[in-house]
Design a protein around this motif. Structure first.
Motif: not given
Length: 109
Positions: A1-14, A16-24
């Motif tokens: 089970v994957q629970t997304p925490l944050i998804e954010q485009a990287l403003p200084n790296v066109p 690219k996106t930063f995504t973090s999740s908890i995976v159970e």
């Protein structure tokens, strides 16, 4: 089970996106072999123990507080919860191309 925490485009790296999740991982769960496309991966064990093998590296068991990285294009051959009774949890961070699929299971043989 994957629970997304944050998804954010990287403003200084066109592009690219930063995504973090908890995976159970339920007890005895084993994921299919997979890849994460061109994403760079950081995985940190929060609870339980996870057996993992990436590419041709040896299989290793990771305990809480331990972590690993996966280079872009890496093949995650083994991912499994070693316990038959307890869940395991990972914090996973992806640096990916914006819009890419973050997990692609191997085709069924």
């Amino acid at each position: 089970v994957q629970t997304p925490l944050i998804e954010q485009a990287l403003p200084n790296v066109p592009g690219k996106t930063f995504t973090s999740s908890i995976v159970e991982f339920p007890p005895s769960f084993r994921a299919l072999p997979h890849r994460h496309g061109d994403a760079f991966i950081y995985a940190y064990v929060l609870e339980g123990s996870i057996r993992s093998q990436v590419d041709d590296a040896p299989v290793r068991t990771y305990l809480p507080g331990e972590n690993w990285i996966e280079q872009p294009g890496a093949h995650h051959v083994v991912t499994e919860n070693t316990s038959q009774t307890e869940c395991a949890k990972l914090l996973v961070v992806f640096i990916s191309n914006t819009g890419d699929n973050l997990k692609i299971d191997d085709p069924h043989q």
